[in-house]
Design a protein around this motif. Sequence first.
Motif, PDB file in Angstrom:
ATOM      1  N   ILE A  32       0.844  -1.191   0.000  1.00  0.00           N
ATOM      2  CA  ILE A  32       0.000   0.000   0.000  1.00  0.00           C
ATOM      3  C   ILE A  32       0.887   1.251   0.000  1.00  0.00           C
ATOM      4  CG2 ILE A  32      -1.654   1.341   1.366  1.00  0.00           C
ATOM      5  CD1 ILE A  32      -3.072  -0.982   0.202  1.00  0.00           C
ATOM      6  N   THR A  33       1.964   1.231   0.773  1.00  0.00           N
ATOM      7  CA  THR A  33       2.877   2.373   0.844  1.00  0.00           C
ATOM      8  C   THR A  33       3.524   2.649  -0.508  1.00  0.00           C
ATOM      9  OG1 THR A  33       3.336   1.835   3.161  1.00  0.00           O
ATOM     10  CG2 THR A  33       4.870   3.329   2.064  1.00  0.00           C
ATOM     11  N   GLN A  34       3.981   1.599  -1.172  1.00  0.00           N
ATOM     12  CA  GLN A  34       4.598   1.774  -2.485  1.00  0.00           C
ATOM     13  C   GLN A  34       3.592   2.315  -3.496  1.00  0.00           C
ATOM     14  OE1 GLN A  34       5.861  -2.284  -2.936  1.00  0.00           O
ATOM     15  NE2 GLN A  34       7.980  -1.828  -2.355  1.00  0.00           N
ATOM     16  N   LEU A  35       2.376   1.788  -3.466  1.00  0.00           N
ATOM     17  CA  LEU A  35       1.342   2.251  -4.396  1.00  0.00           C
ATOM     18  C   LEU A  35       0.955   3.698  -4.114  1.00  0.00           C
ATOM     19  CD1 LEU A  35      -0.862  -0.957  -4.460  1.00  0.00           C
ATOM     20  CD2 LEU A  35       0.623  -0.112  -6.296  1.00  0.00           C
ATOM     21  N   SER A  36       0.916   4.060  -2.836  1.00  0.00           N
ATOM     22  CA  SER A  36       0.578   5.426  -2.453  1.00  0.00           C
ATOM     23  C   SER A  36       1.614   6.409  -2.994  1.00  0.00           C
ATOM     24  CB  SER A  36       0.483   5.527  -0.930  1.00  0.00           C
ATOM     25  OG  SER A  36       0.106   6.807  -0.535  1.00  0.00           O
ATOM     26  N   GLU A  37       2.885   6.052  -2.886  1.00  0.00           N
ATOM     27  CA  GLU A  37       3.950   6.910  -3.409  1.00  0.00           C
ATOM     28  C   GLU A  37       3.910   6.972  -4.930  1.00  0.00           C
ATOM     29  OE1 GLU A  37       7.606   5.390  -1.822  1.00  0.00           O
ATOM     30  OE2 GLU A  37       7.054   5.877   0.234  1.00  0.00           O
ATOM     31  N   LEU A  38       3.646   5.850  -5.570  1.00  0.00           N
ATOM     32  CA  LEU A  38       3.609   5.786  -7.029  1.00  0.00           C
ATOM     33  C   LEU A  38       2.465   6.610  -7.621  1.00  0.00           C
ATOM     34  CD1 LEU A  38       4.569   4.421  -9.711  1.00  0.00           C
ATOM     35  CD2 LEU A  38       2.930   2.602  -9.201  1.00  0.00           C
ATOM     36  N   LEU A  39       1.289   6.511  -7.011  1.00  0.00           N
ATOM     37  CA  LEU A  39       0.094   7.144  -7.569  1.00  0.00           C
ATOM     38  C   LEU A  39      -0.237   8.497  -6.941  1.00  0.00           C
ATOM     39  CD1 LEU A  39      -2.052   3.900  -7.680  1.00  0.00           C
ATOM     40  CD2 LEU A  39      -1.053   5.078  -9.644  1.00  0.00           C
ATOM     41  N   GLY A  40       0.331   8.791  -5.786  1.00  0.00           N
ATOM     42  CA  GLY A  40       0.000  10.033  -5.092  1.00  0.00           C
ATOM     43  C   GLY A  40      -1.354   9.966  -4.412  1.00  0.00           C
ATOM     44  N   ILE A  60      -7.266  -9.993  -6.717  1.00  0.00           N
ATOM     45  CA  ILE A  60      -6.108  -9.421  -6.014  1.00  0.00           C
ATOM     46  C   ILE A  60      -5.819 -10.291  -4.797  1.00  0.00           C
ATOM     47  CG2 ILE A  60      -5.208  -7.408  -4.792  1.00  0.00           C
ATOM     48  CD1 ILE A  60      -7.200  -5.729  -6.455  1.00  0.00           C
ATOM     49  N   GLU A  61      -4.584 -10.750  -4.714  1.00  0.00           N
ATOM     50  CA  GLU A  61      -4.218 -11.572  -3.557  1.00  0.00           C
ATOM     51  C   GLU A  61      -3.295 -10.790  -2.638  1.00  0.00           C
ATOM     52  OE1 GLU A  61      -1.969 -15.222  -4.100  1.00  0.00           O
ATOM     53  OE2 GLU A  61      -0.848 -14.300  -5.720  1.00  0.00           O
ATOM     54  N   ARG A  62      -3.463 -11.049  -1.360  1.00  0.00           N
ATOM     55  CA  ARG A  62      -2.642 -10.403  -0.331  1.00  0.00           C
ATOM     56  C   ARG A  62      -1.598 -11.395   0.128  1.00  0.00           C
ATOM     57  NH1 ARG A  62      -4.594  -8.982   5.737  1.00  0.00           N
ATOM     58  NH2 ARG A  62      -2.625  -8.111   6.436  1.00  0.00           N
ATOM     59  N   LEU A  63      -0.346 -10.968   0.086  1.00  0.00           N
ATOM     60  CA  LEU A  63       0.762 -11.793   0.555  1.00  0.00           C
ATOM     61  C   LEU A  63       1.187 -11.260   1.907  1.00  0.00           C
ATOM     62  CD1 LEU A  63       2.716 -11.749  -2.812  1.00  0.00           C
ATOM     63  CD2 LEU A  63       1.161 -13.511  -1.993  1.00  0.00           C
ATOM     64  N   LYS A  64       0.967 -12.055   2.927  1.00  0.00           N
ATOM     65  CA  LYS A  64       1.297 -11.604   4.278  1.00  0.00           C
ATOM     66  C   LYS A  64       2.796 -11.459   4.434  1.00  0.00           C
ATOM     67  CE  LYS A  64      -2.826 -13.334   6.416  1.00  0.00           C
ATOM     68  NZ  LYS A  64      -3.419 -13.931   7.586  1.00  0.00           N
ATOM     69  N   ALA A  65       3.172 -10.344   5.004  1.00  0.00           N
ATOM     70  CA  ALA A  65       4.587 -10.049   5.206  1.00  0.00           C
ATOM     71  C   ALA A  65       5.065 -10.644   6.522  1.00  0.00           C
ATOM     72  CB  ALA A  65       4.805  -8.544   5.206  1.00  0.00           C
ATOM     73  N   GLU A  66       6.352 -10.879   6.574  1.00  0.00           N
ATOM     74  CA  GLU A  66       6.955 -11.389   7.808  1.00  0.00           C
ATOM     75  C   GLU A  66       7.426 -10.224   8.658  1.00  0.00           C
ATOM     76  OE1 GLU A  66      10.055 -14.088   6.744  1.00  0.00           O
ATOM     77  OE2 GLU A  66       8.768 -15.213   5.388  1.00  0.00           O
ATOM     78  N   GLY A  67       7.274 -10.344   9.949  1.00  0.00           N
ATOM     79  CA  GLY A  67       7.732  -9.289  10.851  1.00  0.00           C
ATOM     80  C   GLY A  67       6.859  -8.051  10.775  1.00  0.00           C
ATOM     81  N   ALA A  69       6.999  -5.720   8.380  1.00  0.00           N
ATOM     82  CA  ALA A  69       6.834  -5.216   7.015  1.00  0.00           C
ATOM     83  C   ALA A  69       5.359  -5.240   6.617  1.00  0.00           C
ATOM     84  CB  ALA A  69       7.649  -6.059   6.048  1.00  0.00           C
ATOM     85  N   SER A  70       4.972  -4.317   5.754  1.00  0.00           N
ATOM     86  CA  SER A  70       3.586  -4.262   5.311  1.00  0.00           C
ATOM     87  C   SER A  70       3.313  -5.368   4.291  1.00  0.00           C
ATOM     88  CB  SER A  70       3.269  -2.893   4.704  1.00  0.00           C
ATOM     89  OG  SER A  70       4.114  -2.639   3.614  1.00  0.00           O
ATOM     90  N   SER A  71       2.057  -5.744   4.158  1.00  0.00           N
ATOM     91  CA  SER A  71       1.654  -6.793   3.226  1.00  0.00           C
ATOM     92  C   SER A  71       1.836  -6.344   1.789  1.00  0.00           C
ATOM     93  CB  SER A  71       0.189  -7.152   3.452  1.00  0.00           C
ATOM     94  OG  SER A  71       0.007  -7.683   4.739  1.00  0.00           O
ATOM     95  N   MET A  72       2.064  -7.305   0.936  1.00  0.00           N
ATOM     96  CA  MET A  72       2.180  -7.059  -0.497  1.00  0.00           C
ATOM     97  C   MET A  72       0.892  -7.524  -1.165  1.00  0.00           C
ATOM     98  SD  MET A  72       5.229  -5.792  -0.959  1.00  0.00           S
ATOM     99  CE  MET A  72       5.709  -6.083  -2.639  1.00  0.00           C
TER     100      MET A  72
END
Length: 87
Positions: A32-40, A60-67, A69-72
Amino acid sequence: MTINKKNEIDAPKIGTKEATLVSALTGKGASITQLSELLGWQPHTIRAAFTRLRQRGYNIERLKAEGDASSMFRLKPAPVKRRRAKA
């Protein structure tokens, strides 16, 4: 974007933010963070866009992150009808 009779999903119009979102979710995916930066866009807008894509037939599939880190998120492969660029 709609699902046609062959169960293919029409691709978004080339050059739109929706097309950029679909492109970013293809392959490895993005957070979500990467998409937010990419799209504004704000995170809640990204999640709303996910809902619109799902309603149109995207998976759309959610890949749970370890630790901490945010989900992909990424698109599961599906048949897509490609649009031609207008000359």
